[in-house]
Design a protein around this motif. Structure first.
Motif, PDB file in Angstrom:
ATOM      1  N   GLU A 256       0.854  -1.184   0.000  1.00  0.00           N
ATOM      2  CA  GLU A 256       0.000   0.000   0.000  1.00  0.00           C
ATOM      3  C   GLU A 256       0.886   1.229   0.000  1.00  0.00           C
ATOM      4  O   GLU A 256       1.864   1.298   0.744  1.00  0.00           O
ATOM      5  CB  GLU A 256      -0.914   0.015   1.227  1.00  0.00           C
ATOM      6  N   VAL A 261       3.022  -3.461   3.796  1.00  0.00           N
ATOM      7  CA  VAL A 261       2.309  -3.263   5.064  1.00  0.00           C
ATOM      8  C   VAL A 261       2.090  -4.577   5.808  1.00  0.00           C
ATOM      9  O   VAL A 261       1.835  -4.573   7.010  1.00  0.00           O
ATOM     10  CB  VAL A 261       0.954  -2.555   4.837  1.00  0.00           C
ATOM     11  N   THR A 275      -4.510  -4.006   8.185  1.00  0.00           N
ATOM     12  CA  THR A 275      -4.977  -2.742   7.626  1.00  0.00           C
ATOM     13  C   THR A 275      -6.421  -2.913   7.166  1.00  0.00           C
ATOM     14  O   THR A 275      -6.890  -4.041   6.935  1.00  0.00           O
ATOM     15  CB  THR A 275      -4.127  -2.270   6.425  1.00  0.00           C
ATOM     16  N   ASP A 276      -7.120  -1.805   7.006  1.00  0.00           N
ATOM     17  CA  ASP A 276      -8.509  -1.858   6.539  1.00  0.00           C
ATOM     18  C   ASP A 276      -8.601  -2.497   5.161  1.00  0.00           C
ATOM     19  O   ASP A 276      -9.556  -3.228   4.870  1.00  0.00           O
ATOM     20  CB  ASP A 276      -9.102  -0.446   6.506  1.00  0.00           C
TER      21      ASP A 276
END
Length: 397
Positions: A256, A261, A275-276
């Motif tokens: 990302e 990430v 993460t979302d």
């Protein structure tokens, strides 16, 4: 890297008239040295066995409004998937590995050899582009033979190797067909055969299933998994489709904004999203907060009760299917977690309805069409959402 072409470096298609495979052999392939035809086997080998494959790369590419800075490592036989949203840097990373995008800084080593400044055509790399980039005026046989021919193999050997690879791909009856006569799945297999016919030490696949319809994609995905399992060197797959990544790869690297990430096995990524974006990919509601025993105080304010007993920063995740909705405050529910929410939107999700909820705790909830009708759900409806502690999963942040 015979599967690339100078015109492909800027995203253009190759010209309509590349040198045909039956012309005089040219210097090229690994290291830029001619590959003598004498004494070489015509049986296709996915990789030579003299040197184990290993990828060590630190890819740094600086653009005016974007910077890629990721590290990739892979052992022999690894299939690594680069997964991420549009604009994350996946394709830039793949082009950097192929040599089509120069590194601003960093390094690329394959089998212990530094390829950082090696031109694309001299790298032992095979590429399957998203739209395959098959030469339209050549048959499937000559498309696959093109790579070995560029490496210096004779016309007879190149075609023999191409015949072997197309047969392995189940395309023995389509060797004389030109790309326009092939289905999407057949074209994908020809492109894969063309990449593998050069015995690459690194195989790069850029969204290899994106151009296929849903039914063909299912069949070709299974075939591609089988071929990748037989590939003894390193394969790097770029995709934004989580199912492709989960099925095809041994390890996922999530990118990302030009950075890694999260990375790990597919099961670990699915179980512990960080993460979302990853949570949405694997279909989970994800929150971050601070745990004190079985209670997690979220950064956004509400609390969630979990079965895990933790302390300090944590993530809490649960699937939309774990959410039960009520029109009135629940009185007989055994769920420890409940929040007042408002329906922001509804959409069909497979054979269910997915409700997008805002309010005390923004979340997604899955319910049957019958349940949605009984609750009379519509945008603006006020509902109560409950989740049992046993259906949540908390883990250190």
């Amino acid at each position: 890297m015979p599967n690339s072409h100078p015109a492909a470096a800027d995203g253009a298609r190759p010209p309509q008239g590349p040198p045909a495979p039956d012309l005089e052999p040219v210097t090229g392939g690994t290291g830029g040295n001619p590959v003598p035809a004498e004494g070489r086997s015509t049986r296709p080998h996915p990789t030579p066995t003299s040197t184990p494959a290993a990828l060590e790369a630190h890819l740094q590419v600086a653009h005016p409004h974007f910077r890629l800075d990721i590290t990739l490592t892979a052992a022999p036989g690894d299939v690594v998937a680069l997964l991420g949203p549009n604009g994350a840097g996946k394709t830039t990373a793949l082009r950097a590995l192929a040599g089509l995008t120069p590194l601003t800084d960093g390094h690329l080593r394959l089998d212990g050899t530094d390829l950082t400044r090696t031109p694309p055509e001299n790298r032992p790399v095979g590429v399957v582009f998203q739209d395959y980039l098959l030469f339209p005026h050549l048959t499937a046989l000559d498309n696959v033979a093109f790579g070995p021919r560029c490496q210096g193999a004779s016309k007879a050997e190149s075609r023999a190797r191409a015949t072997e690879w197309l047969t392995r791909m189940g395309l023995a009856d389509h060797m004389t067909a030109r790309p326009r006569r092939l289905s999407g799945g057949q074209a994908q297999r020809v492109a894969l055969a063309r990449a593998l016919a050069t015995n690459p030490r690194l195989l790069l696949l850029d969204e290899p299933l994106a151009a296929l319809d849903a039914r063909t994609r299912l069949d070709v995905r299974a075939e591609l998994r089988r071929h990748l399992a037989e590939f003894e060197a390193v394969a790097v797959l770029v995709t934004h489709d989580p199912l492709d990544a989960m099925v095809l790869a041994d390890r996922l690297v999530v990118v990302e904004h030009g950075e890694v990430v999260q990375e790990g096995s597919p099961s670990d990524i699915a179980r512990h999203p960080r993460t979302d974006y990853i949570a949405r990919l694997v279909g989970l509601n994800l929150y971050k907060g601070r745990a004190d025993g079985h209670t997690v105080r979220l950064d956004s304010g509400p609390t969630i009760t979990t079965t895990e007993m933790l302390s300090g920063p944590v993530f809490v995740a649960f699937p939309p299917s774990a959410v039960t909705l009520f029109r009135d405050p629940p009185t007989g529910s055994s769920a420890r977690n409940h929040w007042r929410c408002e329906v922001a939107g509804l959409e069909t999700h497979g054979d269910q309805i997915r409700a997008d909820l805002t309010g005390e705790l923004p979340l997604a909830a899955d319910l049957t069409t019958v349940a949605a009708a009984e609750l009379d759900l519509h945008p603006g409806s006020v509902v109560w959402a409950t989740v049992k502690a046993t259906q949540t999963h908390a883990y250190p942040a």
